[in-house]
Scaffold this active site. Structure first.
Site, short mmCIF file in Angstrom:
data_model
loop_
_atom_site.label_atom_id
_atom_site.label_comp_id
_atom_site.label_asym_id
_atom_site.label_seq_id
_atom_site.Cartn_x
_atom_site.Cartn_y
_atom_site.Cartn_z
N ASP A 1 -3.60 -5.82 -4.35
CA ASP A 1 -3.15 -6.22 -5.67
C ASP A 1 -1.77 -5.62 -5.93
O ASP A 1 -1.51 -4.46 -5.62
CB ASP A 1 -4.15 -5.75 -6.74
CG ASP A 1 -3.94 -6.46 -8.06
OD1 ASP A 1 -4.83 -7.26 -8.45
OD2 ASP A 1 -2.89 -6.24 -8.72
N ASN B 1 -13.15 -11.43 -13.09
CA ASN B 1 -12.83 -11.86 -14.44
C ASN B 1 -12.93 -13.39 -14.47
O ASN B 1 -12.27 -14.06 -13.67
CB ASN B 1 -11.41 -11.42 -14.83
CG ASN B 1 -11.27 -9.91 -14.84
OD1 ASN B 1 -12.18 -9.20 -15.26
ND2 ASN B 1 -10.13 -9.40 -14.39
N HIS C 1 -11.26 -14.91 -7.57
CA HIS C 1 -11.01 -13.74 -6.72
C HIS C 1 -11.93 -12.60 -7.09
O HIS C 1 -12.28 -12.41 -8.25
CB HIS C 1 -9.54 -13.29 -6.82
CG HIS C 1 -9.02 -13.17 -8.22
ND1 HIS C 1 -8.65 -14.26 -8.98
CD2 HIS C 1 -8.81 -12.08 -9.01
CE1 HIS C 1 -8.24 -13.85 -10.16
NE2 HIS C 1 -8.33 -12.53 -10.22
N HIS D 1 -11.98 -8.65 -7.32
CA HIS D 1 -11.22 -7.40 -7.25
C HIS D 1 -12.14 -6.41 -6.54
O HIS D 1 -13.29 -6.22 -6.95
CB HIS D 1 -10.94 -6.85 -8.65
CG HIS D 1 -10.02 -7.68 -9.49
ND1 HIS D 1 -8.68 -7.37 -9.65
CD2 HIS D 1 -10.24 -8.79 -10.24
CE1 HIS D 1 -8.12 -8.25 -10.47
NE2 HIS D 1 -9.04 -9.12 -10.85
P1 AMP Z 1 -7.10 -11.50 -12.90
O1 AMP Z 1 -6.42 -10.88 -14.10
O2 AMP Z 1 -8.54 -11.12 -12.76
O3 AMP Z 1 -6.86 -12.99 -12.85
O4 AMP Z 1 -6.40 -10.85 -11.63
C1 AMP Z 1 -5.21 -11.33 -11.11
C2 AMP Z 1 -4.64 -10.20 -10.28
O5 AMP Z 1 -3.62 -10.71 -9.46
C3 AMP Z 1 -4.01 -9.07 -11.13
O6 AMP Z 1 -4.69 -7.84 -10.88
C4 AMP Z 1 -2.56 -9.05 -10.64
O7 AMP Z 1 -2.03 -7.74 -10.56
C5 AMP Z 1 -2.68 -9.70 -9.27
N1 AMP Z 1 -1.45 -10.32 -8.79
C6 AMP Z 1 -0.62 -11.13 -9.48
N2 AMP Z 1 0.38 -11.53 -8.67
C7 AMP Z 1 0.17 -10.97 -7.46
C8 AMP Z 1 0.86 -11.00 -6.21
N3 AMP Z 1 1.99 -11.71 -6.03
N4 AMP Z 1 0.36 -10.28 -5.17
C9 AMP Z 1 -0.77 -9.57 -5.33
N5 AMP Z 1 -1.46 -9.50 -6.47
C10 AMP Z 1 -1.00 -10.19 -7.53
#
Ligand code: AMP
Length: 117
Positions: free
Chosen positions: A34, A90, A103, A105
């Site tokens: 992340d 989420n 996804h 986490h």
């Molecule tokens: P969510 O809020 O559950 O949709 O999680 C999305 C996650 O994607 C967040 O924890 C972000 O920090 C992560 N994220 C967003 N852009 C990127 C990226 N380019 N590379 C890796 N993680 C990312």
């Protein structure tokens, strides 16, 4: 579920159009760090086929979801957090989902309190 969901940045990561720190990949899934980690180890495990939200999963998606969950032990072992980690999904904007490509986490590397925030 069809593959015609709207593109997200995770589709671009899958196609290697956006760089990511990939820790595991196979034909069905991709796992990468992340970009804004909430713990020393924080990776995202995604199916390569886009399912927008956990709430959108249907019966046909269940084998893929089983496969995704089944990868978790090997990935946590690879990352050295197999003894203590947390999975978070989420689902929906009201639950702070920001990327609409399902996804998991996977979070660890520090002590994890309960209940979560
Ligand atoms: P969510 O809020 O559950 O949709 O999680 C999305 C996650 O994607 C967040 O924890 C972000 O920090 C992560 N994220 C967003 N852009 C990127 C990226 N380019 N590379 C890796 N993680 C990312």
């Amino acid at each position: 579920m069809a593959d015609n969901h709207e593109e997200t940045l995770f589709s671009k990561i899958i196609r290697k159009e956006i760089p990511a720190d990939i820790v595991f990949e196979d034909d069905d899934c991709l796992c990468f760090r992340d970009i804004q980690p909430v713990a020393p180890v924080h990776v995202l495990l995604i199916p390569k086929r886009c399912i927008p939200r956990l709430a959108d999963v249907d019966e046909a998606d269940q084998p893929l979801l089983g496969k995704l969950m089944g990868k978790v032990p090997a990935i946590t072992k690879l990352l050295g957090i197999e003894d203590a980690f947390r999975l978070v999904v989420n689902s929906g904007a009201g639950a702070c989902q920001t990327v609409f490509h399902l996804h998991l986490h996977i979070i660890g590397g520090r002590s994890l309190g309960w209940p979560p925030g």
